[in-house]
Design an enzyme around this catalytic site. Structure first.
Site, mmCIF file in Angstrom:
data_model
loop_
_atom_site.group_PDB
_atom_site.id
_atom_site.type_symbol
_atom_site.label_atom_id
_atom_site.label_comp_id
_atom_site.label_asym_id
_atom_site.label_seq_id
_atom_site.Cartn_x
_atom_site.Cartn_y
_atom_site.Cartn_z
ATOM 1 N N LEU A 62 -36.894 36.665 64.070
ATOM 2 C CA LEU A 62 -36.457 37.072 65.408
ATOM 3 C C LEU A 62 -37.376 38.141 65.963
ATOM 4 O O LEU A 62 -37.572 38.253 67.159
ATOM 5 C CB LEU A 62 -35.034 37.621 65.360
ATOM 6 C CG LEU A 62 -33.903 36.609 65.200
ATOM 7 C CD1 LEU A 62 -32.578 37.342 65.052
ATOM 8 C CD2 LEU A 62 -33.852 35.672 66.394
ATOM 9 N N ASP A 102 -31.360 57.345 65.820
ATOM 10 C CA ASP A 102 -32.360 56.493 66.484
ATOM 11 C C ASP A 102 -31.734 55.725 67.645
ATOM 12 O O ASP A 102 -31.862 54.510 67.741
ATOM 13 C CB ASP A 102 -33.006 55.560 65.470
ATOM 14 C CG ASP A 102 -34.373 55.067 65.941
ATOM 15 O OD1 ASP A 102 -34.892 55.619 66.942
ATOM 16 O OD2 ASP A 102 -34.923 54.143 65.320
#
Ligand SMILES: *[C@@H]1O[C@H](CO)[C@@H](O)[C@H](O)[C@H]1NC(C)=O
Ligand SMILES: *[C@@H]1O[C@H](CO)[C@@H](O)[C@H](O)[C@H]1NC(C)=O
Ligand SMILES: *[C@@H]1O[C@H](CO)[C@@H](O)[C@H](O)[C@H]1NC(C)=O
Ligand SMILES: *[C@@H]1O[C@H](CO)[C@@H](O)[C@H](O)[C@H]1NC(C)=O
Ligand SMILES: *[C@@H]1O[C@H](CO)[C@@H](O)[C@H](O)[C@H]1NC(C)=O
Ligand SMILES: *[C@@H]1O[C@H](CO)[C@@H](O)[C@H](O)[C@H]1NC(C)=O
Ligand SMILES: *[C@@H]1O[C@H](CO)[C@@H](O)[C@H](O)[C@H]1NC(C)=O
Length: 680
Positions: free
Chosen positions: A382, A500
């Site tokens: 992906l 993050d």
């Protein structure tokens, strides 16, 4: 070599039966004798060896011509069995290197001689070859004018022969040739000057009790042959016997033929062998040979015979190879291929599970993950994220579509701690968190299995080429992410710092709801051995400035990142664009200055046009600035953020510090630092 009997005979006759000399010339006779003795060694007749024996032809210096060769093991092979052959076929000759003295004087009578040899005729299948082999006594060793085929390399092709040929031969013929009056296709014949045999007989031998036994010449059997000529009674005997069943010489010869060879043989003749082939061919071998004039040919030591290519070798070549060997080879090849594939799969999916791993929940067997992604097939890839590659897959156990994140940790150390944390995170449940389905470790590699988010990540909509998200979708996503951060920071049993938060970590489900992914993954580096690089992990533009000095991620550094997310989603621009002029480099400064100028709404993504709700946009932009304040304590917490977004709290309650970024230079340094040692 046997002693030279001819020379001895000659000497004896000279010494003991001299013509009675006249007494007066007695001394002359002695002188003559002395002279003769001195001259004898250099006289050509005396140097001729009239007896020899070869048990093996390796060291022999036989004169070979046409197709004859001596094999490595020392067999004389007159012809090979290759077909098709030229018109008259191939022929092969081999002669003893010296001429042999058959007569004492050119006009004398032919002396007795005796020869014996072992031969074999080898064809692709018994009795299918040709044409035959012959022992020959000829005027020279050059028979290149002869023809092959049924002329056996002996005669020039005229069937009636020519008395000027001076050829004596005993043929072992394996092909019937009616024009030459052959009796059958397996006979022995005596040929004198002509290919039409003077005497012939089916190849056979007489046993001691008088029975005759047929010998099949073309059967790769080793056959011994004796040819004896008695010069006193002019009788030629030919005898054969297969070595295996009758190693000795049969008492009764096969052919006993009365003939005076004196007109045929010259004083000096060459002895040897000839063989020929045509469209049917055999290998003709001679393995041993002895010869003597005026005496019995020396016995052959049958234990010294050179081997002929064995039946198995020939069978192997002609039949075994194509019909049996190739299928076996193919089978072996297939078996080897399958075994290798099984081994490879085993090796690929083999995992060494350590005991501690079993303590943590959500562990999936490597084999299952391997199967789900079809062996980490490139087609299933992906994308490559900050921490590793992401593959799409389907879990066989429940048919669930998953995204498998393959993280290479670089070392096995720290794995345990990290796995402990990951499995703890597996217990997190929130509708705006990407659900961790399981994990798996293999060596230094960690595999994290998440629910598949069919619509990809947010950044591909905001900065990428995917369709423009509507204002409503954007606000919905931002609210969802805010509630998931609140859950992580305050509502779960322990505080989880995401570390993050950024657009690419916001994933979209089928209904375009935002879900926060990759939480806690940044912690992997805390456990890593990668101490050389800085411990702060994050992405430029999303990282709170205090991280460059404290190196400690906190909930308020997550808030800073979330602020950057708010601004970029509203403005459709990355938080830091190093290429832009001055103030525009940092999105936060740009928005701040627009606010100061009283036209904050002009920061809103141009792609939206006027399709947005002004009040909401103002809240989002201002909240973004609040969250982006350099001082951590000045930023709101997530609970407040959620309230502002929902309109439960008015932004005016918060005071924005004069300067959004206390020290721009600090940030620039950070940008530099991370563009050189970028981790994500
Ligand atoms: C002939 O016989 C002698 C003695 O046996 C041997 O030395 C010599 O090499 C032989 N010559 C040939 C041509 O075979
Ligand atoms: C067989 O012998 C002939 C004549 O010497 C040669 O031309 C041919 O190449 C040989 N065939 C094989 C297979 O060795
Ligand atoms: C054999 O004899 C033929 C003529 O009869 C000649 O052309 C050929 O050169 C001879 N071969 C050898 C090796 O002497
Ligand atoms: C026999 O051979 C000789 C010499 O090669 C030749 O002159 C003669 O004509 C031949 N005879 C016959 C009948 O072919
Ligand atoms: C061998 O014996 C058979 C009869 O048993 C006979 O037909 C044949 O001609 C004999 N062969 C020889 C070479 O004498
Ligand atoms: C040839 O064979 C006969 C029997 O047929 C025998 O009497 C004679 O001795 C043999 N001669 C030789 C030289 O072997
Ligand atoms: C999001 O995913 C759903 C279901 O897979 C799909 O129907 C829809 O078109 C997607 N939306 C976008 C913007 O790609």
């Amino acid at each position: 070599m046997a002693p030279s009997s001819l020379t001895l005979e000659g000497l004896k006759s000279l010494l003991f039966f001299p013509p009675p000399p006249p007494p007066l010339y007695h001394h002359h006779f002695l002188l003559l004798l002395l002279l003769l003795l001195l001259v004898l060694p250099c006289c050509p007749a005396a140097s001729i060896n009239d007896s020899f024996v070869f048990h093996n032809f390796r060291q022999s210096n036989l004169i070979l011509s046409d197709s004859s060769i001596i094999t490595k093991k020392g067999a004389l092979r007159l012809t090979n069995d290759s077909t098709p052959t030229p018109n008259w076929g191939y022929m092969g000759h081999a002669f003893y290197p010296e001429a042999l003295k058959f007569k004492t004087t050119p006009a004398g009578t032919a002396q007795s001689f005796s020869t014996r040899f072992v031969f074999a005729i080898v064809s692709k299948a018994p009795q299918s070859g040709g044409h035959g082999l012959a022992f020959v006594i000829a005027p020279s060793t050059n028979l290149s004018n002869a023809k092959g085929s049924h002329y056996l390399g002996l005669f020039d092709g005229s069937p009636i022969g020519n008395s000027s040929n001076h050829i004596f031969a005993v043929e072992f013929d394996t092909v019937i040739e009616p024009s030459l009056q052959d009796i059958d296709d397996n006979h022995v014949g005596v040929d004198i000057d002509s290919p039409i045999s003077k005497a012939s007989s089916t190849a056979s031998y007489y046993t001691d009790d008088g029975k005759n036994e047929t010998v099949v010449l073309d059967s790769r059997t080793l056959i011994q042959a004796w040819i004896d000529y008695d010069g006193h009674i002019n009788l030629l005997n030919v005898t054969i016997a297969p070595l295996s069943s009758h190693p000795g010489k049969p008492k009764r010869p096969l052919i006993s033929y009365s003939v005076d060879l004196s007109p045929i043989l010259h004083e000096h003749m060459s002895a040897g062998f000839s063989a020929s082939t045509q469209s049917i061919a055999s290998e003709h071998y001679v393995l041993a040979w002895s010869f003597m004039i005026n005496g019995q040919a020396p016995e052959l030591d049958l234990s010294q015979l050179a081997p002929i290519p064995t039946a198995s070798t020939s069978m192997w070549k002609s039949r075994f190879l194509p019909y049996v060997f190739i299928p076996i080879f193919l089978l072996l090849w297939i078996v080897a291929g399958i075994s290798w594939e099984i081994y490879r799969r085993r090796k690929l999916t083999h995992e060494k599970i350590e005991e501690w791993e079993l303590e943590y929940p959500h562990r999936l067997p490597y084999k299952e993950v391997y199967r789900a992604t079809e062996g980490f097939n490139e087609k299933k890839l992906l994308g490559k994220g900050g921490f590793g590659s992401i593959y799409k897959g389907v879990l066989h156990r429940n048919g669930l579509e998953v995204a498998v994140k393959r993280v290479s940790h670089g070392a096995e150390q720290g794995m345990k701690e990290f796995v402990a944390e990951v499995s703890t995170l597996g217990r997190l449940r929130h509708k705006n968190l990407v659900q961790l389905q399981g994990w798996c470790r293999r060596g230094e590699e960690l595999l994290l299995i998440y629910d598949l988010m069919p619509n990809g990540s947010l950044d591909s909509y905001i900065f990428g080429d995917k369709r423009c998200l509507s204002w409503g979708e954007r606000v919905n996503i931002l609210k969802g992410i805010a509630s998931s951060l609140l859950y992580l920071h305050e509502e779960w049993e322990q505080i989880v710092v995401h570390r993050d938060v950024k657009a690419s970590n916001v994933l979209l489900d089928a209904a375009m709801n935002g879900k926060l992914g990759d939480f806690g993954l940044a912690r992997l580096y805390d456990y890593g051995t990668n101490a050389k690089t800085t411990h702060i992990v994050g992405t430029v533009g999303y990282m709170a400035p205090e991280l460059s000095s404290t190196y400690k991620a906190t909930t308020s550094s997550d808030v800073f990142s979330y602020g950057a997310l708010l601004l970029e989603v509203a403005c459709g621009r990355r938080p830091a664009c190093p290429g832009r002029p001055g103030e525009e480099v940092l999105l936060v400064n740009l928005v701040h200055s627009l606010w100061m100028e009283g036209r904050i709404l002009s920061a809103v993504d141009k792609r939206l046009g006027l399709d947005y709700i002004e009040e909401e946009a103002e809240v989002v932009l201002k909240l973004g600035l609040h969250c982006s304040q350099a001082a951590p304590e000045a930023r709101p917490n997530m609970r407040q953020v959620v309230k502002f977004l929902n309109g439960d709290l008015a932004l005016e309650a918060m005071e924005l510090q004069d300067q959004v970024m206390e020290d721009d230079q600090d940030f620039d340094q950070l940008v530099l630092q991370f563009s050189s040692s970028r981790i994500t």
